[in-house]
Design a protein around this motif. Sequence first.
Motif, PDB file in Angstrom:
ATOM      1  N   PHE A   1       1.006  -1.068  -0.013  1.00 47.70           N
ATOM      2  CA  PHE A   1       0.155  -0.061  -0.479  1.00 47.70           C
ATOM      3  C   PHE A   1       0.958   1.031  -0.015  1.00 47.70           C
ATOM      4  CE2 PHE A   1      -2.657  -3.105   2.168  1.00 47.70           C
ATOM      5  CZ  PHE A   1      -3.502  -3.239   1.086  1.00 47.70           C
ATOM      6  N   SER A   2       1.977   0.907   0.986  1.00 44.87           N
ATOM      7  CA  SER A   2       2.923   2.740   0.618  1.00 44.87           C
ATOM      8  C   SER A   2       4.287   1.020   0.653  1.00 44.87           C
ATOM      9  CB  SER A   2       2.646   3.294   2.123  1.00 44.87           C
ATOM     10  OG  SER A   2       1.647   4.103   2.560  1.00 44.87           O
ATOM     11  N   PRO A   3       4.676   1.108  -0.487  1.00 47.57           N
ATOM     12  CA  PRO A   3       5.824   0.565  -0.343  1.00 47.57           C
ATOM     13  C   PRO A   3       7.103   0.855   0.789  1.00 47.57           C
ATOM     14  CG  PRO A   3       4.824   0.667  -2.609  1.00 47.57           C
ATOM     15  CD  PRO A   3       4.229   1.749  -2.015  1.00 47.57           C
ATOM     16  N   PRO A   4       7.987  -0.156   0.971  1.00 46.81           N
ATOM     17  CA  PRO A   4       8.909   0.777   1.455  1.00 46.81           C
ATOM     18  C   PRO A   4      10.203   1.278   0.737  1.00 46.81           C
ATOM     19  CG  PRO A   4       9.456  -2.024   0.465  1.00 46.81           C
ATOM     20  CD  PRO A   4       7.872  -0.924   0.205  1.00 46.81           C
ATOM     21  N   GLY A   5      10.395   1.379  -0.393  1.00 46.82           N
ATOM     22  CA  GLY A   5      10.984   2.433  -1.018  1.00 46.82           C
ATOM     23  C   GLY A   5      10.878   3.854  -1.038  1.00 46.82           C
ATOM     24  N   HIS A   6       9.596   3.880  -1.097  1.00 39.98           N
ATOM     25  CA  HIS A   6       9.401   5.357  -0.315  1.00 39.98           C
ATOM     26  C   HIS A   6       9.989   5.789   1.197  1.00 39.98           C
ATOM     27  CE1 HIS A   6       5.516   6.443  -2.617  1.00 39.98           C
ATOM     28  NE2 HIS A   6       6.038   5.154  -3.108  1.00 39.98           N
ATOM     29  N   SER A   7      10.193   4.539   1.709  1.00 39.51           N
ATOM     30  CA  SER A   7      11.342   5.106   3.448  1.00 39.51           C
ATOM     31  C   SER A   7      12.811   5.473   2.787  1.00 39.51           C
ATOM     32  CB  SER A   7      10.782   4.176   5.123  1.00 39.51           C
ATOM     33  OG  SER A   7       8.985   4.313   5.095  1.00 39.51           O
ATOM     34  N   ARG A   8      13.128   4.693   2.478  1.00 39.86           N
ATOM     35  CA  ARG A   8      14.559   4.476   1.787  1.00 39.86           C
ATOM     36  C   ARG A   8      14.532   5.567   1.469  1.00 39.86           C
ATOM     37  NH1 ARG A   8      13.282  -0.785  -0.762  1.00 39.86           N
ATOM     38  NH2 ARG A   8      13.779  -2.754   1.300  1.00 39.86           N
ATOM     39  N   TRP A   9      13.712   6.307   0.365  1.00 38.31           N
ATOM     40  CA  TRP A   9      14.140   7.152  -0.384  1.00 38.31           C
ATOM     41  C   TRP A   9      14.810   8.284   0.744  1.00 38.31           C
ATOM     42  CZ3 TRP A   9      11.720  12.109  -0.704  1.00 38.31           C
ATOM     43  CH2 TRP A   9      12.344  12.999  -2.003  1.00 38.31           C
ATOM     44  N   LEU A  10      13.734   8.250   1.606  1.00 36.40           N
ATOM     45  CA  LEU A  10      13.394   9.418   2.361  1.00 36.40           C
ATOM     46  C   LEU A  10      14.730   9.485   3.537  1.00 36.40           C
ATOM     47  CD1 LEU A  10       9.690   9.468   3.426  1.00 36.40           C
ATOM     48  CD2 LEU A  10      10.593  11.496   2.551  1.00 36.40           C
ATOM     49  N   ALA A  11      14.739   7.844   3.252  1.00 36.50           N
ATOM     50  CA  ALA A  11      16.408   8.074   4.668  1.00 36.50           C
ATOM     51  C   ALA A  11      17.013   8.096   4.094  1.00 36.50           C
ATOM     52  CB  ALA A  11      16.277   6.512   4.482  1.00 36.50           C
ATOM     53  N   GLU A  12      17.394   8.792   2.784  1.00 29.93           N
ATOM     54  CA  GLU A  12      18.652   8.617   2.119  1.00 29.93           C
ATOM     55  C   GLU A  12      18.806  10.386   2.123  1.00 29.93           C
ATOM     56  OE1 GLU A  12      18.130   7.161  -1.891  1.00 29.93           O
ATOM     57  OE2 GLU A  12      19.243   5.320  -1.080  1.00 29.93           O
ATOM     58  N   ARG A  13      18.008  10.623   2.278  1.00 25.28           N
ATOM     59  CA  ARG A  13      17.645  12.763   2.177  1.00 25.28           C
ATOM     60  C   ARG A  13      17.575  13.166   3.067  1.00 25.28           C
ATOM     61  NH1 ARG A  13      16.551  10.020  -1.722  1.00 25.28           N
ATOM     62  NH2 ARG A  13      16.931  11.194  -4.452  1.00 25.28           N
ATOM     63  N   ILE A  14      16.397  12.626   4.581  1.00 26.62           N
ATOM     64  CA  ILE A  14      16.618  13.196   5.535  1.00 26.62           C
ATOM     65  C   ILE A  14      17.851  12.632   6.729  1.00 26.62           C
ATOM     66  CG2 ILE A  14      15.219  13.344   7.688  1.00 26.62           C
ATOM     67  CD1 ILE A  14      12.811  12.607   6.583  1.00 26.62           C
ATOM     68  N   PRO A  15      18.769  13.976   6.818  1.00 28.17           N
ATOM     69  CA  PRO A  15      19.600  14.214   7.455  1.00 28.17           C
ATOM     70  C   PRO A  15      19.791  13.273   8.911  1.00 28.17           C
ATOM     71  CG  PRO A  15      19.550  16.112   7.186  1.00 28.17           C
ATOM     72  CD  PRO A  15      17.798  15.606   6.935  1.00 28.17           C
ATOM     73  N   GLY A  16      18.808  13.405   9.602  1.00 27.67           N
ATOM     74  CA  GLY A  16      18.912  12.721  10.747  1.00 27.67           C
ATOM     75  C   GLY A  16      18.005  11.284  11.434  1.00 27.67           C
ATOM     76  N   ALA A  17      17.964  10.730  10.060  1.00 27.63           N
ATOM     77  CA  ALA A  17      16.813  10.039   9.515  1.00 27.63           C
ATOM     78  C   ALA A  17      17.649   8.431  10.406  1.00 27.63           C
ATOM     79  CB  ALA A  17      15.970   9.889   8.578  1.00 27.63           C
ATOM     80  N   THR A  18      17.006   7.275  10.400  1.00 22.09           N
ATOM     81  CA  THR A  18      16.847   6.228  11.244  1.00 22.09           C
ATOM     82  C   THR A  18      16.130   5.177  10.661  1.00 22.09           C
ATOM     83  OG1 THR A  18      18.443   6.632  12.919  1.00 22.09           O
ATOM     84  CG2 THR A  18      17.385   4.524  12.158  1.00 22.09           C
ATOM     85  N   ALA A  19      16.609   4.449   9.164  1.00 18.47           N
ATOM     86  CA  ALA A  19      15.116   3.650   9.194  1.00 18.47           C
ATOM     87  C   ALA A  19      15.167   2.043   8.962  1.00 18.47           C
ATOM     88  CB  ALA A  19      15.551   3.053   7.345  1.00 18.47           C
ATOM     89  N   VAL A  20      14.355   1.586  10.095  1.00 20.20           N
ATOM     90  CA  VAL A  20      14.197   0.363  10.206  1.00 20.20           C
ATOM     91  C   VAL A  20      13.231  -0.661   9.473  1.00 20.20           C
ATOM     92  CG1 VAL A  20      13.484  -0.565  12.435  1.00 20.20           C
ATOM     93  CG2 VAL A  20      14.481   1.081  12.612  1.00 20.20           C
TER      94      VAL A  20
END
Length: 289
Positions: free
Chosen positions: A245-264
């Motif tokens: 429904f919300s594919p995981p590639g969306h969080s991967r993309w955001l994780a590469e761009r938000i400086p303080g992001a941690t992806a799980v």
Amino acid sequence: MRRRVRTADGRRLMVERLGDPHGSPVFLLHGTPGSRLGPAPRGLVLYQRGMQLIAYDRPGYGGSDRLPGRSVADVVHDVTAIADALGLERFAVVGRSGGAPHALACAALLPERVTRTATLVTLAPRDADGLDWFEGMTAHNVREYEAATVDPDGVAARLTPRAEAIRRNPVQLLDDLRRELTLPDRLVVKDAGVRSMLLRNYQEALRTSPYGWIDDALAFCSPWGFDPADIPGEVLLWHGEQDVFSPPGHSRWLAERIPGATAVLEPAAAHFDALHALPRVLTWLLSAG
């Protein structure tokens, strides 16, 4: 505790305050379609953790007045109005599914008030450079979001009769979803307690109008009003690898761009597993040093 809050432009927002009223505050932003009655830990659990959750109906949902033409960034005016009404200077924010982009907006545009931010199964901006936005997405969502992008004026005509049918019989939405649920999601949704909660949530979401759903769809497919790369604080991005429904590639993309992001990213989890991940995410939100 339930109350109505007035915004600066005179709209009314229906707000639910759960848990310890003196506890550490966390805004919980609901999914699409959704309402303040969506997934949340029980009040006793929140008291034990010294936590209060503030949930509210986004404009056009449940008991909140509509804001036509709203963008994702407009959420900051509503969160600010609620926080001020409740006397909350600083707070954490978490959003699930359709609430997740709105949580990111708070992180980007209210950095002086937001302590930490988390998203569960978020979407990325529709114009995300280098992201195949529809890759891995269920066919129904592809059709809906493509339509919202190329024919925004037709969104109301398509969603209004569907919302009316779901308002009369909220089981229909679960039946519609079942055709495209992955195995992990089926295991979550078949639980009687989860189904009962989801039905209450959907019925309340569409009780007064379809426009919360309509305006969410349009907002996701329009400019969000901020750049995720400008988010200054810590952000946790939780996603199930099997989410269609919300594919995981969306969080991967955001994780590469938000400086303080941690992806799980959890390999065996899907979209509705976010319900079970929420308590762990809440613990992270309040564990800032």
